[in-house]
Design an enzyme around this catalytic site. Structure first.
Site, PDB file in Angstrom:
ATOM      1  N   HIS A  99       0.803  -1.221   0.000  1.00 29.13           N
ATOM      2  CA  HIS A  99       0.000   0.000   0.000  1.00 29.13           C
ATOM      3  C   HIS A  99       0.834   1.267   0.000  1.00 29.13           C
ATOM      4  CE1 HIS A  99      -4.453   1.068   1.032  1.00 29.13           C
ATOM      5  NE2 HIS A  99      -3.994   1.739   0.010  1.00 29.13           N
ATOM      6  N   ASP A 122     -10.004  -0.422   3.723  1.00 34.05           N
ATOM      7  CA  ASP A 122      -8.811  -1.040   4.301  1.00 34.05           C
ATOM      8  C   ASP A 122      -9.092  -1.457   5.741  1.00 34.05           C
ATOM      9  OD1 ASP A 122      -6.155  -1.678   5.045  1.00 34.05           O
ATOM     10  OD2 ASP A 122      -5.329   0.014   3.943  1.00 34.05           O
ATOM     11  N   HIS A 124      -6.763  -1.243   7.840  1.00 33.51           N
ATOM     12  CA  HIS A 124      -5.837  -0.381   8.563  1.00 33.51           C
ATOM     13  C   HIS A 124      -6.044   1.077   8.156  1.00 33.51           C
ATOM     14  CE1 HIS A 124      -4.012  -4.409   7.996  1.00 33.51           C
ATOM     15  NE2 HIS A 124      -3.678  -4.261   9.268  1.00 33.51           N
ATOM     16  N   ASP A 126      -3.391   3.290   7.906  1.00 35.69           N
ATOM     17  CA  ASP A 126      -2.209   3.726   7.148  1.00 35.69           C
ATOM     18  C   ASP A 126      -1.926   5.199   7.392  1.00 35.69           C
ATOM     19  OD1 ASP A 126      -1.992   1.159   6.218  1.00 35.69           O
ATOM     20  OD2 ASP A 126      -2.909   1.556   4.276  1.00 35.69           O
ATOM     21  N   HIS A 139       4.377   0.945   4.293  1.00 30.38           N
ATOM     22  CA  HIS A 139       3.026   0.652   3.812  1.00 30.38           C
ATOM     23  C   HIS A 139       1.958   1.016   4.855  1.00 30.38           C
ATOM     24  CE1 HIS A 139       2.184  -3.740   5.380  1.00 30.38           C
ATOM     25  NE2 HIS A 139       2.749  -3.007   6.299  1.00 30.38           N
ATOM     26  N   ASP A 226      -7.408  -1.900  -0.342  1.00 33.29           N
ATOM     27  CA  ASP A 226      -6.490  -2.916   0.158  1.00 33.29           C
ATOM     28  C   ASP A 226      -7.296  -4.195   0.331  1.00 33.29           C
ATOM     29  OD1 ASP A 226      -4.877  -4.571   1.817  1.00 33.29           O
ATOM     30  OD2 ASP A 226      -3.846  -2.816   2.624  1.00 33.29           O
ATOM     31  N   ASP A 228      -6.901  -6.550   2.153  1.00 35.91           N
ATOM     32  CA  ASP A 228      -7.060  -7.021   3.532  1.00 35.91           C
ATOM     33  C   ASP A 228      -8.261  -6.388   4.224  1.00 35.91           C
ATOM     34  OD1 ASP A 228      -6.346  -4.542   4.734  1.00 35.91           O
ATOM     35  OD2 ASP A 228      -4.265  -5.135   5.025  1.00 35.91           O
ATOM     36  N   GLU A 271      -1.958  -5.017  -2.230  1.00 38.20           N
ATOM     37  CA  GLU A 271      -1.652  -6.026  -1.209  1.00 38.20           C
ATOM     38  C   GLU A 271      -2.082  -7.447  -1.570  1.00 38.20           C
ATOM     39  OE1 GLU A 271       0.274  -5.605   1.385  1.00 38.20           O
ATOM     40  OE2 GLU A 271       0.325  -3.441   1.741  1.00 38.20           O
TER      41      GLU A 271
END
Length: 299
Positions: A99, A122, A124, A126, A139, A226, A228, A271
């Site tokens: 990312h 996402d 996360h 980030d 990332h 992302d 994830d 990712e």
């Protein structure tokens, strides 16, 4: 959305420790993204991948960031390519890679808008900086860097900063936030739909609110997705899996609603890690989501 799409791959796995995500663009292409988009009716130009090379993995002695110079150089090249795509009037579709490549994508895109919005799909945030990152992995920093926060080398990619404003961001699917990220979200008033809100409200309402929120304050919207964000059950081949994530149908619905809104002006999918995947399940999922985002319909 423009009927001409330009694909650019950013095969980088230098923004984190776990190797293999550099093969993400190949996995997505192997899953048939070009054919899929052509069937929808787009004119597709695949520009191939930017050159990353295999630089020596190092920790920057001044900042403590991993592979800082290599990540900066790769993002500069990506920003130039995305800038060229935008100049040609095509829709940029970037394939990652970890990312951290979002720093380059946003550097290439945001100069074409006065009030660029960002949907950060996402697990996360980030939003880490040198001071808050528990790992030194870049990332985990691209959204902060694009806001003008963090290491100067990352912030100034593209020759200007900031790329985006905090009030024009919506994070969707968050369920793993570091303490410094939580504090920054509160300080900047960033709009976040955690898994708690998504479970409570349902994806249709989350997307309706997101679209309404961004439509009234932006002149273009970039989607940074992302894989994830989805639960590992659906997307096992990602670098940083977090249980309790979004489902397949939820995410396709989100993409379909964005397609209907006509808001999205650029996108990246990041990712995908084939080494950790199951028969390219995550690469195929990424293509499914891209199809939905770009207007594919059942009837």
């Amino acid at each position: 959305m423009k009927k001409k799409i330009s694909i650019i791959g950013a095969p980088m796995d230098l923004g984190q420790l776990r190797r293999g995500v550099d093969m993400g663009p190949s996995a997505i292409r192997y899953a048939g993204i070009v054919d899929r988009l052509e069937r929808i009716g787009y004119e597709v130009h695949d520009w191939g991948d930017i050159q990353i090379g295999r630089p020596k993995l190092v920790t920057d002695p001044k900042t403590g960031l991993r592979n800082l110079e290599a990540v900066v150089n790769a993002n500069k090249r990506l920003a130039e390519k995305v800038d060229e795509i935008m100049e040609n009037g095509h829709f940029p579709l970037v394939l990652g890679g970890d990312h951290s490549i979002a720093i380059g994508t946003l550097a290439g895109v945001s100069k074409y808008y006065d009030r660029l919005g960002v949907i950060w799909y996402d697990a996360h945030g980030d939003l880490n900086t040198v001071e808050t990152s528990p790992s030194g992995n870049i990332h985990g920093m691209p959204l902060a860097a694009s806001l003008g926060l963090g290491a100067k080398e990352l912030v100034e990619i593209g020759g200007y900063s900031p790329k985006i404003k905090s009030e024009n961001i919506v994070i969707i699917g968050a369920r793993s936030l570091d303490p410094g990220e939580k504090q920054l979200i509160k300080e900047k008033g960033i709009k976040v739909y955690t898994m708690h809100e998504i479970d409570k409200l349902g994806m249709p309402r989350v997307m309706e609110e997101t679209i309404s929120y961004l439509k009234e304050r932006t002149d273009g919207v970039h989607l940074s997705l992302d894989l994830d964000a989805l639960d590992p059950l659906f997307a096992p081949g990602v670098g940083t899996p977090v249980v309790g994530g979004l489902g397949y149908r939820e995410s396709n619905l989100a993409m379909e609603m964005l397609a209907e809104s006509g808001l999205i002006t650029s996108a990246e999918f990041v990712e995908v890690n084939p080494i950790l995947d199951e028969r390219n399940k995550t690469g195929i999922l990424a293509v499914d989501l891209m199809g939905s985002l770009l207007g594919e319909q059942l009837l």
